[in-house]
Design a protein around this motif. Structure first.
Motif, short mmCIF file in Angstrom:
data_model
loop_
_atom_site.label_atom_id
_atom_site.label_comp_id
_atom_site.label_asym_id
_atom_site.label_seq_id
_atom_site.Cartn_x
_atom_site.Cartn_y
_atom_site.Cartn_z
N ARG A 194 14.90 51.98 58.00
CA ARG A 194 14.83 52.29 56.97
C ARG A 194 15.81 51.27 55.80
O ARG A 194 15.67 50.78 54.86
N LYS A 195 16.77 50.93 56.74
CA LYS A 195 17.93 50.18 56.15
C LYS A 195 18.13 48.81 56.93
O LYS A 195 18.74 49.05 58.10
N LEU A 196 17.69 47.42 56.58
CA LEU A 196 17.72 46.51 57.60
C LEU A 196 18.98 45.92 57.54
O LEU A 196 19.40 45.48 58.79
N ILE A 197 19.83 45.99 56.63
CA ILE A 197 21.00 45.48 56.63
C ILE A 197 22.09 46.18 57.59
O ILE A 197 22.68 45.65 58.29
N SER A 198 21.90 47.57 57.30
CA SER A 198 22.52 48.43 58.41
C SER A 198 22.07 48.05 59.87
O SER A 198 23.04 48.40 60.66
N LEU A 199 20.96 47.81 60.07
CA LEU A 199 20.28 47.64 61.29
C LEU A 199 20.82 46.37 61.87
O LEU A 199 21.31 46.41 62.95
N LEU A 200 21.12 45.04 60.86
CA LEU A 200 21.74 43.99 61.27
C LEU A 200 23.09 44.19 61.71
O LEU A 200 23.48 43.64 62.97
N LEU A 201 23.92 44.99 61.16
CA LEU A 201 25.20 45.34 61.44
C LEU A 201 25.32 46.09 62.95
O LEU A 201 26.08 45.86 63.76
N ALA A 205 20.08 54.33 60.78
CA ALA A 205 19.44 55.37 60.66
C ALA A 205 18.03 55.09 61.70
O ALA A 205 17.74 54.11 61.99
N SER A 206 17.54 56.36 62.05
CA SER A 206 16.30 56.27 62.72
C SER A 206 15.22 57.10 61.96
O SER A 206 15.34 57.97 61.13
N GLN A 207 14.13 56.40 62.51
CA GLN A 207 12.84 56.88 61.67
C GLN A 207 11.58 56.76 62.64
O GLN A 207 11.51 55.77 63.32
N LEU A 208 10.61 58.01 62.65
CA LEU A 208 9.45 57.83 63.18
C LEU A 208 8.44 58.28 62.30
O LEU A 208 8.63 59.38 61.77
N ILE A 209 7.54 57.51 62.07
CA ILE A 209 6.47 57.96 61.11
C ILE A 209 5.12 57.77 61.79
O ILE A 209 4.80 57.07 63.08
N GLN A 210 4.25 58.55 61.33
CA GLN A 210 2.90 58.75 61.85
C GLN A 210 1.94 58.17 60.74
O GLN A 210 2.07 58.37 59.63
N VAL A 211 0.94 57.43 61.14
CA VAL A 211 -0.16 56.82 60.24
C VAL A 211 -1.57 57.14 60.75
O VAL A 211 -1.92 57.03 62.05
N SER A 212 -2.17 57.72 59.66
CA SER A 212 -3.69 57.96 60.09
C SER A 212 -4.19 57.42 58.77
O SER A 212 -3.86 56.91 57.86
N GLY A 213 -5.77 57.79 59.26
CA GLY A 213 -6.61 57.42 58.01
C GLY A 213 -7.11 56.00 58.36
O GLY A 213 -8.09 55.59 57.49
N LEU A 214 -6.51 55.12 59.07
CA LEU A 214 -7.13 53.67 59.34
C LEU A 214 -8.46 53.72 59.83
O LEU A 214 -8.88 54.59 60.73
N PRO A 215 -9.21 52.50 59.63
CA PRO A 215 -8.64 51.42 58.83
C PRO A 215 -8.95 51.40 57.41
O PRO A 215 -8.53 50.62 56.78
N TYR A 251 6.99 50.35 53.11
CA TYR A 251 8.66 50.97 52.42
C TYR A 251 9.47 50.99 53.36
O TYR A 251 10.41 51.70 53.06
N THR A 252 9.25 50.69 54.56
CA THR A 252 10.21 50.72 55.77
C THR A 252 9.87 49.72 56.71
O THR A 252 8.85 49.44 56.76
N ALA A 253 10.64 49.26 57.52
CA ALA A 253 10.67 48.22 58.59
C ALA A 253 10.05 48.57 59.80
O ALA A 253 10.77 49.23 60.53
N PHE A 285 19.15 43.62 48.69
CA PHE A 285 19.41 45.04 49.01
C PHE A 285 18.31 46.03 48.97
O PHE A 285 17.94 46.77 49.71
N TYR A 286 17.47 45.62 47.71
CA TYR A 286 16.36 46.66 47.42
C TYR A 286 15.31 46.49 48.53
O TYR A 286 14.65 47.27 49.13
N ASP A 287 15.08 45.06 49.05
CA ASP A 287 13.70 44.93 49.92
C ASP A 287 14.40 45.37 51.50
O ASP A 287 13.34 45.54 52.33
N ALA A 288 15.82 45.40 51.50
CA ALA A 288 16.08 45.74 53.02
C ALA A 288 16.24 47.17 52.99
O ALA A 288 16.66 47.81 53.98
N GLY A 289 15.81 47.93 51.84
CA GLY A 289 15.99 49.61 51.90
C GLY A 289 17.27 49.81 51.86
O GLY A 289 17.45 51.27 51.89
N GLU A 290 18.32 49.27 51.33
CA GLU A 290 19.87 49.83 51.36
C GLU A 290 20.06 50.68 50.25
O GLU A 290 20.93 51.38 50.29
N LEU A 291 19.14 50.57 49.26
CA LEU A 291 19.49 51.42 48.08
C LEU A 291 18.63 52.69 48.18
O LEU A 291 18.73 53.72 47.32
#
Length: 379
Positions: A281-288, A299-309, A262-264, A29-35
């Protein structure tokens, strides 16, 4: 002599087994982000366009003015029949079918060409091997024509794709085993059996560029073509490979580092010098949700990543617990008024939101119109 039973030992054994199962379940549950908690803070000015269902992936052409969407209605969500294929969307109009596809379109990526763009699409068809279809989008004529098909013998698990040239690409294979009991074991124990394939545009068949990866998903190549970024869905991370293609066309992917998110992460798309990542964020919820999208929300989430590489700077742009487009898989930047367009695999519609706070306009924005405003809520 009759051996005496030891009920206490049995009780201790049962308690130990239950304790280990509890630890395993808790870690799962922790790895899936459900907590973790999810708060509602959607992007402003979102408009939901409902003339499309099951947006698997998105890409932009015409310097970001036009969005192409691979879509298939997996759960018969729409009240009207939705034709699997590539849809076209521009701001202020509803998505419309551009080309029907015999099968289920998946990942999509576009590469600039002399007359417009070459658009690469992953296609699944039950009972057949996966294939990548390459189309030519001519900007002046606004035409979309199939030009090439690359088949993957014995493979039915292709996922994300990134075009490298007119007819060369990288594509991810998310599982090592085809659908069935062995794949379910692979999922349950998070076995790293995924692969990255490379096709150079001239060979008879694609080649494996990297293997033994945990659920490889979306792909993106850095603008200087020195890095290949890979989304590991169940690894909840972004993997960076040093990319080298020699004069003979031989490709080398050298693992550089793995960034925890820390998100899928799902699909990866460049917006300027930053990556937009649709994530879960929550993989088990996504599976259901994937089993029954009408009954179970995701849940829906859009993240922005900068600073790479060299650095990883993560900013959450959009987050909702339910409603609108659920389980966002992709977000792209439409350069018309700097709108951010998002799609979800098991949702009806695409979500078009204001992106000027993240990507400031160089000129005043014109008003946006659409079909249905999405209610906004605050944490």
């Amino acid at each position: 002599m009759k051996r005496k039973s030891h009920p206490l030992r049995f009780v201790v054994l049962v308690l130990c087994v239950l304790f280990l199962l509890t630890l395993f379940a808790g870690k799962t549950f922790y790895d899936a982000g459900e907590l973790g908690a999810v708060f509602d803070h959607p992007l402003p000015g979102c408009i939901l366009h409902k003339n499309i269902t099951g947006a698997e992936d998105l890409t932009t052409v015409d310097d970001g003015r036009t969005v192409l969407i691979s879509a298939v209605d997996r759960h018969d969500i729409s009240e009207v029949k939705v034709i699997p294929g590539i849809y076209i969307y521009t701001e202020g109009s509803s998505p419309r079918l551009l080309a029907a596809i015999d099968g289920k379109p998946h990942g999509i990526s576009a590469y600039p060409s002399e007359l417009g763009y070459h658009v690469h699409v992953v296609v699944h068809k039950p009972g057949e091997d996966d294939r990548v279809e390459i189309y030519e989008w001519k900007t002046a004529e606004q035409t979309f024509t199939q030009v090439k098909t690359i088949r993957f013998a014995g493979i039915q698990q292709l996922n994300g794709i990134v075009a490298m040239a007119d007819d060369s690409f990288f594509v991810s294979q998310d599982f090592g085993y085809p659908a069935g009991p062995l794949q379910e074991i692979e999922k349950a124990f998070r076995l790293p059996l995924g692969k990255i394939w490379y096709y150079d545009g001239t060979s008879d068949k694609p080649k494996i560029a990297r293997e033994d990866i945990l659920y490889p998903n979306g792909l993106a190549v850095s603008p200087d073509k020195k890095h290949l970024y890979l989304a590991s869905l169940t690894g909840r991370s972004l993997i960076d490979y040093d990319l080298n293609i020699d004069d003979k066309g031989e490709v080398t992917l050298k693992w550089r580092r793995e960034w925890p998110l820390y998100t899928a992460p799902d699909n990866l798309k460049w917006a300027g010098d930053t990556l937009l990542i649709g994530s879960h964020r929550k993989l088990i919820s996504l599976l259901l949700h994937s089993f029954d999208s009408k009954r179970y929300h995701a849940a829906s989430q859009l993240i922005q990543v900068s600073g790479l590489p060299d650095r990883l700077i993560v900013k959450e742009l959009h987050s909702t617990r339910s409603g609108g487009v659920e389980a966002v898989s992709t977000g792209v930047l439409s350069t018309v008024n700097n709108r951010i367009v998002m799609g979800g695999i098991w949702s009806e519609g695409v979500l078009d939101c204001e992106g000027t706070d993240t990507f400031p306009l160089s000129q005043p924005a014109s008003p946006s119109t659409g079909n249905e405003p999405v209610p906004q809520s605050t944490p």
